[in-house]
Motif scaffolding. Sequence first.
Motif: not given
Length: 338
Positions: A260-289
């Motif tokens: 339904k577009g950018f705004t709907q995605y930003m206000e959805s749980l899908n964004l949070i789920n994707d950010l969790y996965d991106i955080d995992e990628v960052a952690r695996l790459a050794g990025i902290k802080g």
Amino acid sequence: MTKIMKIDNPSIADILFTEENITHNKIGIDTVELIANYETVVKLVHKEGFSLFRPKKSKTNKTFKRVEYALKEDNKTRYKADSFSPIVEMVKLPKVKGRGQKPLLMSIIRNIPVLFDVATHHKLAKDTFCMVIFAGLHQPTKKISSEAMKIISKFTKRKTFKVHSLDIAIDTTDFRSISHKRKESFKEQLAPYSKHGVISKGSSLYINTIEHCSISRILYYNKYLKQTKHHKQGGISSDLRHWKRLEVTVTFDVTDKHNKGFTQYMESLNLINDLYDIDEVARLAGIKGYNHDYLEYQINSLLDNRFMNNRASKEQFNSSEALTRFKTSDFRRFGIEI
């Protein structure tokens, strides 16, 4: 990013960017790709008082590189890249006042296979849709105008403009160099995202084939080297010589009725789920802080322009002062809890 430091030798630089005066160690949206009706886009561009122009093709132009990459991916399936002549148009968005400041560019792409697929899905002519790209939204050593961000929000707020992809970038300090010598260790670190291999090119490591519901690409590269050597940007302190960047591309099915577009995605749980996965990628790459305050600021500003009405952000959207002003504000429309 807005703190001005006088240099004894003016021939060196007028502004020196350091870790202290830029939005460093942050996560943010760097690129937004939308699929939209071309005629609607043109009308909106003209309504805002801007005009379109055809840029000369350049190997260093990120838009042309994205188009070439998209055609290469399509060529793997059923399209032949040399059978198409992509049409690229651009719009210069408002820039920060001052000598030597460069504007953000809005790119409009037509005549590429992904747009044909969307048109076919909706049973419309192949030239109905275009891809709209806003790039460079998370560039700490480049000044971004709040007026430009307000224009961008007018496009992202439209429900009929579907999100095609987002590049989420995380800046970090990494004392290790990035080269082909790091390819195998990076592959081991990023498992299982790197299951299909890692590509090394210069001071960049790419993972272009990923088995994931939304993450389609991972890039890790030497950001300091890119800004100083490739883009020839001066005024960047040697304190930032270990500046590296992780970019994760999240893609969407624009034919999905739930898109339904950018705004709907930003206000959805899908964004949070994707950010969790991106955080995992960052952690695996050794990025902290790193923290999410700049990302929150970006999203809140695109959803509600009132966040850009204070004096600091009017002068420059992505300054450290504007971010501080946002963090001390009591008003929040959107928040990230991870």
